[in-house]
Design an enzyme around this catalytic site. Structure first.
Site, PDB file in Angstrom:
ATOM      1  N   GLU A 117      -5.048   1.071  -2.700  1.00 30.87           N
ATOM      2  CA  GLU A 117      -4.078   2.141  -3.070  1.00 30.87           C
ATOM      3  C   GLU A 117      -2.627   1.603  -2.792  1.00 30.87           C
ATOM      4  OE1 GLU A 117      -3.241   6.206  -3.751  1.00 30.87           O
ATOM      5  OE2 GLU A 117      -5.251   4.920  -3.896  1.00 30.87           O
ATOM      6  N   GLU A 142       5.416   4.278  -8.160  1.00 29.52           N
ATOM      7  CA  GLU A 142       4.984   3.010  -7.960  1.00 29.52           C
ATOM      8  C   GLU A 142       4.631   2.153  -9.377  1.00 29.52           C
ATOM      9  OE1 GLU A 142       3.321   5.287  -4.098  1.00 29.52           O
ATOM     10  OE2 GLU A 142       1.978   4.758  -5.529  1.00 29.52           O
ATOM     11  N   ASP A 200      -3.577   9.992  -1.407  1.00 30.90           N
ATOM     12  CA  ASP A 200      -4.876   9.469  -0.542  1.00 30.90           C
ATOM     13  C   ASP A 200      -6.237  10.314  -1.085  1.00 30.90           C
ATOM     14  OD1 ASP A 200      -3.415   7.254   0.449  1.00 30.90           O
ATOM     15  OD2 ASP A 200      -3.034   8.427   2.061  1.00 30.90           O
TER      16      ASP A 200
END
Length: 422
Positions: free
Chosen positions: A224, A254, A407
């Site tokens: 992750e 990201e 998450d």
């Protein structure tokens, strides 16, 4: 039409794949202090000035500038705070602030150990005398501070975390896997190395790859990612770590930063203009798997990427290695709405549909135009041995939670995914 009518996935379509045990490491175990960002900065005597990003925070004014910069964009970010004493003072103010929440989010200090469920096994070697604290400054959709107004709810995270940054528990974590025998290994926290010297970054990154190679063959490894500013470190992660893991989870910031750091598609784009373009996102995902994923001529293990942004998700997989992708991407989208609204099921009155109703599947080549069908919201397309599954997200109008959504999304998607053994 109501959001429920426009976006309908029946429970019967989800094929449950039970994971008996999951090992979570390598780094980034900490105590999260969640608080209103505006109220904390006001309590610190700060006023909104000109928003400005900082790769590293050195002072309270750096914190104020970075917070309002990302608040004005409604974008999530995470930064390292270099001054230990100043960070400690801010953390003390935050932890005593009315309404502050302490959540569990490695190195296990006394407070974190107290928060853990009895079913969570902690190797004795990972216990330490003090906790690592991460401060999470939340803001609401439409919240204003000076000239800045958040387009939607999100959070800004900062920490002075040296234990996780140095990945002190790396060897302890990997050595415990033989006894624990997990069905899945989930890694996170490589971004924490940004607070370390370049020499330590290079050294520990090599040790990360070596340690991952020691994980028994056949156990899927999910990495992750998180917000970063160091392009050299990100490029090293892409070239060294990606081939050693099976699956990735990441968001739009990201993804674009990754492409910029490793000279990928659309790297000249400085930032996303509103909702990330589906075709551009698809191009970057395709490039990652083609250039750094599994192929007949490459020994990489990478075969899966779960991309998530506020209004849609894409699950990209190399053909022949995964099954149940439709259920996995839909489950990830569903949990985004329930987690943000803090409800057990989707409440149609509290969510909205903001995903593009039609889009191109690529801008690098002649992609196809997709028009969403409300009755079948998960869309599938193929490109040179890679399959894409796209689904809209029912976005919570007034989120209760902004922390840990990525998450939860990746975890839920993995829970429904089925990896084919080599």
């Amino acid at each position: 039409m109501t959001p429920r009518e426009e976006f309908s996935i029946e429970e019967s379509e989800f094929e449950l794949k039970l994971l008996q045990s999951v090992a979570v490491g390598i780094v980034n175990a900490c105590v999260d202090v969640v608080i209103s960002g505006v109220k904390l900065l006001q309590a610190l005597g700060l006023s909104p000035g000109s928003g400005r990003d900082h790769a590293v925070l050195h002072s309270r004014s750096d914190l104020e500038e970075a917070f309002v910069y990302f608040m004005g964009k409604g974008a999530a970010a995470e930064r390292f705070f270099s001054d230990k004493e100043t960070f400690h003072d801010i953390a003390q103010t935050a932890s005593k602030f009315p309404g502050a929440q302490v959540l569990l989010c490695g190195p296990i200090g006394p407070k974190l150990h107290e928060l853990l469920d009895d079913n969570v096994f902690v190797p004795p070697e990972s216990l330490q005398e003090v906790d690592e604290f991460h401060l999470i400054l939340e803001y609401l959709a439409g919240e204003e501070w000076g000239p800045f107004k958040a387009p939607h709810a999100n959070r800004f995270i900062f920490s002075h975390d040296l234990s996780n940054g140095a990945m002190n528990m790396l060897e302890v974590f990997v050595s415990s896997l033989e006894e624990f025998q997990p069905d899945l290994v989930v890694l996170s926290g490589l971004h924490m190395m940004e607070g370390q010297s370049k020499e330590l970054q290079r050294k520990r990154l090599l040790e990360v790859v070596t340690s991952i190679s020691d994980i028994p063959t056949g156990i899927p490894i999910h990495l992750e990612l998180a917000s970063m500013t160091n392009r050299e470190l990100m490029s090293s992660i892409v070239h060294q770590v990606f081939p050693a893991v099976t699956s990735l989870g990441l968001n739009e910031q990201e993804l674009l930063f990754l492409s910029q750091s490793a000279s990928g598609p659309h790297a000249s784009l400085s930032s996303w203009d509103g909702v990330p373009d589906v075709g551009m996102v698809s191009d970057i995902l395709f490039w990652i798997l083609k250039e750094h994923g599994r192929s007949k001529t490459r020994s990489s293990d990478l075969t899966r990427i779960h991309f998530h942004t506020l209004v849609y998700h894409i699950l990209a997989t190399v053909d022949g290695h995964w099954a149940n992708q439709l259920a996995a991407v839909a489950a990830g989208a569903r949990v985004a709405g329930t987690q943000a609204c803090a409800t057990e099921t989707i409440d149609a009155s509290r969510v909205s549909l903001r995903a593009p109703q039609e889009f191109m599947t690529s801008h690098s080549e002649s992609g196809s135009r997709i028009v969403l069908n409300p009755n079948k919201p998960v869309v599938e397309w193929h490109r040179e041995g890679i399959t894409f599954h796209f689904t809209p997200v029912l976005v919570c109008k007034d989120p209760i939670r902004t922390v840990g959504l990525g998450d939860a999304i990746s975890a839920e998607g993995l829970f429904y995914s089925e990896a084919h053994p080599d």
